[in-house]
Motif scaffolding. Structure first.
Motif, mmCIF file in Angstrom:
data_model
loop_
_atom_site.group_PDB
_atom_site.id
_atom_site.type_symbol
_atom_site.label_atom_id
_atom_site.label_comp_id
_atom_site.label_asym_id
_atom_site.label_seq_id
_atom_site.Cartn_x
_atom_site.Cartn_y
_atom_site.Cartn_z
ATOM 1 N N ARG A 1 -56.523 -22.098 -39.445
ATOM 2 C CA ARG A 1 -57.846 -21.526 -39.665
ATOM 3 C C ARG A 1 -58.968 -22.554 -39.717
ATOM 4 N N VAL A 2 -58.659 -23.786 -40.035
ATOM 5 C CA VAL A 2 -59.709 -24.806 -40.201
ATOM 6 C C VAL A 2 -59.590 -25.888 -39.131
ATOM 7 N N ALA A 3 -58.429 -26.523 -39.050
ATOM 8 C CA ALA A 3 -58.303 -27.716 -38.209
ATOM 9 C C ALA A 3 -58.363 -27.388 -36.723
ATOM 10 N N LEU A 4 -57.536 -26.457 -36.265
ATOM 11 C CA LEU A 4 -57.468 -26.191 -34.829
ATOM 12 C C LEU A 4 -58.783 -25.681 -34.239
ATOM 13 N N PRO A 5 -59.510 -24.758 -34.913
ATOM 14 C CA PRO A 5 -60.815 -24.360 -34.348
ATOM 15 C C PRO A 5 -61.788 -25.522 -34.224
ATOM 16 N N LEU A 6 -61.801 -26.446 -35.200
ATOM 17 C CA LEU A 6 -62.702 -27.592 -35.119
ATOM 18 C C LEU A 6 -62.249 -28.598 -34.066
ATOM 19 N N MET A 7 -60.970 -28.603 -33.752
ATOM 20 C CA MET A 7 -60.435 -29.553 -32.780
ATOM 21 C C MET A 7 -60.417 -29.006 -31.353
ATOM 22 N N ALA B 1 -63.911 -34.920 -36.674
ATOM 23 C CA ALA B 1 -64.424 -33.546 -36.607
ATOM 24 C C ALA B 1 -64.083 -32.709 -37.827
ATOM 25 N N ILE B 2 -63.086 -33.107 -38.611
ATOM 26 C CA ILE B 2 -62.644 -32.284 -39.741
ATOM 27 C C ILE B 2 -63.020 -32.988 -41.042
ATOM 28 N N PRO B 3 -63.998 -32.477 -41.773
ATOM 29 C CA PRO B 3 -64.384 -33.113 -43.040
ATOM 30 C C PRO B 3 -63.284 -32.946 -44.094
ATOM 31 N N ASP B 4 -63.034 -33.984 -44.845
ATOM 32 C CA ASP B 4 -62.049 -33.894 -45.924
ATOM 33 C C ASP B 4 -62.472 -32.884 -46.984
ATOM 34 N N SER B 5 -63.786 -32.770 -47.192
ATOM 35 C CA SER B 5 -64.279 -31.821 -48.198
ATOM 36 C C SER B 5 -63.954 -30.388 -47.820
ATOM 37 N N LEU B 6 -63.958 -30.086 -46.524
ATOM 38 C CA LEU B 6 -63.632 -28.735 -46.072
ATOM 39 C C LEU B 6 -62.161 -28.419 -46.326
ATOM 40 N N GLY C 1 -51.718 -35.489 -34.280
ATOM 41 C CA GLY C 1 -52.959 -36.194 -34.554
ATOM 42 C C GLY C 1 -53.608 -35.749 -35.848
ATOM 43 N N TYR C 2 -53.565 -34.444 -36.122
ATOM 44 C CA TYR C 2 -54.119 -33.926 -37.375
ATOM 45 C C TYR C 2 -53.364 -34.483 -38.576
ATOM 46 N N ALA C 3 -52.029 -34.516 -38.501
ATOM 47 C CA ALA C 3 -51.234 -35.045 -39.614
ATOM 48 C C ALA C 3 -51.511 -36.533 -39.837
ATOM 49 N N LEU C 4 -51.613 -37.293 -38.752
ATOM 50 C CA LEU C 4 -51.871 -38.726 -38.892
ATOM 51 C C LEU C 4 -53.272 -39.003 -39.417
ATOM 52 N N ALA C 5 -54.223 -38.129 -39.112
ATOM 53 C CA ALA C 5 -55.604 -38.364 -39.528
ATOM 54 C C ALA C 5 -55.875 -37.919 -40.955
ATOM 55 N N LYS C 6 -55.230 -36.842 -41.416
ATOM 56 C CA LYS C 6 -55.634 -36.213 -42.673
ATOM 57 C C LYS C 6 -54.585 -36.258 -43.778
ATOM 58 N N TYR C 7 -53.420 -36.804 -43.519
ATOM 59 C CA TYR C 7 -52.392 -36.889 -44.544
ATOM 60 C C TYR C 7 -51.989 -38.346 -44.758
ATOM 61 N N ARG C 8 -51.692 -38.670 -45.989
ATOM 62 C CA ARG C 8 -51.209 -40.006 -46.339
ATOM 63 C C ARG C 8 -49.733 -39.907 -46.688
ATOM 64 N N THR D 1 -70.473 -27.210 -25.289
ATOM 65 C CA THR D 1 -70.593 -26.645 -26.631
ATOM 66 C C THR D 1 -70.456 -27.712 -27.692
ATOM 67 N N ASP D 2 -69.509 -28.619 -27.508
ATOM 68 C CA ASP D 2 -69.294 -29.681 -28.478
ATOM 69 C C ASP D 2 -70.489 -30.621 -28.539
ATOM 70 N N LEU D 3 -71.057 -30.952 -27.386
ATOM 71 C CA LEU D 3 -72.227 -31.824 -27.373
ATOM 72 C C LEU D 3 -73.416 -31.156 -28.057
ATOM 73 N N ALA D 4 -73.594 -29.848 -27.838
ATOM 74 C CA ALA D 4 -74.688 -29.127 -28.474
ATOM 75 C C ALA D 4 -74.509 -29.072 -29.987
ATOM 76 N N ASP D 5 -73.272 -28.830 -30.429
ATOM 77 C CA ASP D 5 -73.008 -28.815 -31.862
ATOM 78 C C ASP D 5 -73.294 -30.175 -32.491
ATOM 79 N N GLY D 6 -72.902 -31.244 -31.797
ATOM 80 C CA GLY D 6 -73.152 -32.584 -32.309
ATOM 81 C C GLY D 6 -74.645 -32.883 -32.422
ATOM 82 N N ALA D 7 -75.420 -32.399 -31.437
ATOM 83 C CA ALA D 7 -76.860 -32.612 -31.477
ATOM 84 C C ALA D 7 -77.489 -31.865 -32.650
ATOM 85 N N VAL D 8 -76.997 -30.652 -32.930
ATOM 86 C CA VAL D 8 -77.552 -29.869 -34.055
ATOM 87 C C VAL D 8 -77.197 -30.530 -35.379
#
Length: 289
Positions: free
Chosen positions: A195-201, A173-178, A103-110, A280-287
Motif C-alpha cells: 500500500r505504501v512502498a510499491l505505489p511510490l516506487m 522516494a519513500i519517507p521513513d516517517s510515512l 531494493g526496498y528491503a535493503l533501503a528501509k530495513y536494518r 508523471t514522476d518528473l512533474a511530482d518532483g517539480a511540485v
C-alpha cells in the motif's frame, strides 16, 4: 539601457558555445538513427531492389516481404516473436518484482549483513553476462533444464543492477516517517510494501522493467548457448539462423531485414506507451521541490 546592452552582448557571447554541444548531439542522433532508417527503407524493397539500389528511398516490396516472412517455414518467425515476448515480458516482470522487493528491503530495513549483501550486488553489476553464460549452461544442463524455456527465463530474474536501482529509488522516494506512521496505525510489513512502498516506487519499477525488457529482448548469447530447438528460439537467435542460411540463399536477406524491422516495433511501442510514468514522476518532483 546599459544593462540591456550588456545582456545582449552576453547572449551573443553564449551563442557559439551552445552551437557546439547541439552539433555534437545532432551528429550522435544521426549516427544512431541512420541504421534504423536504412532498415526501414530496406524492408520496403523487393529482392531486385535490395541488391540493385543503395539509396534510402523506399521500395515497393514491403507487403510481399511481410507475406514471405509470415509464410517462411510455416510461420516460424511468429513463433520466435511469441518466444521473445515470453522471455522478455515474463523475465522483465519477475525481475522487476524481485528487484523492487529486494531494493526496498535493503533501503528501509536494518539487518545483519545488509552492507555485505549490497556490496556483493555492486560487484555483480561489474561482472559481464558473457562470463556467466557457460557456467549457467553447465548448471542448467546438470539440472536437466538446458534447452527448455526455463533455461533462458530463470537467469534473467535476479539482476544486480535492477536491485541497485530499486534500492536507490526506494531510499529517495519513500519517507521513513510515512512508514513509521503506517506501523503506528498497525500495518505490517507486507501491507506497507503493497500500500505504501510499491505505489511510490512505480516510476522506478517502470525504469527497471524497461531496462530488463530491452536487455532480454536483445539478448543473443544466453539463448544461443542454452537452446537447440529453433521452435524455442527468440528473435535474435532466429534471425541469426536466417542470416547464416542467407549465405547460401541470398533471397533470404529480404526476410532478415524485414524481420529486423518487425523486431524493433514492440520496443518502440513499449517506450512510447510507458514514458508517461517518467513524465508523471518528473512533474511530482517539480511540485514537491
Amino acid at each position: 539601457m546599459a544593462a540591456v546592452t550588456r545582456r545582449a552582448a552576453y547572449a551573443r557571447s553564449r551563442r557559439p558555445r551552445g552551437l557546439v554541444p547541439t552539433a555534437v548531439l545532432l551528429l550522435g542522433a544521426v549516427y544512431c538513427l541512420l541504421p534504423v532508417v536504412w532498415v526501414v527503407a530496406a524492408a520496403t524493397k523487393s529482392k531486385a531492389e535490395l541488391f540493385s539500389t543503395s539509396t534510402f528511398a523506399p521500395g515497393t516490396g514491403l507487403l510481399s516481404n511481410l507475406a514471405d516472412l509470415a509464410a517462411y517455414r510455416d510461420g516460424v518467425f511468429w513463433v520466435w516473436v511469441l518466444n521473445t515476448l515470453l522471455y522478455a515480458g515474463g523475465g522483465a516482470l519477475l525481475s522487476t518484482a524481485v528487484s523492487a522487493v529486494s531494493g526496498y528491503a535493503l533501503a528501509k530495513y536494518r539487518f545483519p549483513g545488509r552492507t555485505v549483501i549490497f556490496n556483493v550486488l555492486i560487484g555483480g553489476v561489474l561482472v559481464p553476462s558473457v562470463v556467466l553464460a557457460i557456467p549457467q549452461y553447465l548448471l542448467f544442463s546438470a539440472a536437466g533444464l538446458a534447452g527448455t524455456y526455463w533455461s533462458v527465463l530463470l537467469p534473467q530474474i535476479l539482476h544486480p543492477y535492477g536491485i541497485y536501482l530499486a534500492r536507490v529509488y526506494a531510499g529517495a522516494a519513500i519517507p521513513d516517517s510515512l512508514l513509521e506512521a503506517g506501523r503506528i496505525d498497525g500495518a505490517g510489513h507486507w501491507l506497507l510494501l503493497r500500500r505504501v512502498a510499491l505505489p511510490l516506487m512505480t516510476p522506478g519499477m517502470v525504469t527497471i522493467f524497461l531496462f530488463q525488457f530491452t536487455a532480454i529482448w536483445n539478448n543473443f548469447l544466453l539463448p544461443f548457448i542454452m537452446l537447440g530447438d529453433d521452435h524455442t528460439f527468440p528473435l535474435t537467435v532466429g534471425l541469426y539462423t536466417l542470416l547464416a542460411a542467407g549465405a547460401n540463399q541470398p533471397s533470404l536477406y529480404n526476410l532478415i531485414v524485414t524481420g529486423a524491422l518487425v523486431s524493433i516495433i514492440p520496443l518502440v511501442a513499449l517506450f512510447l506507451t510507458m514514458q508517461r510514468y517518467w513524465r508523471t514522476d518528473l512533474a511530482d518532483g517539480a511540485v514537491k521541490s
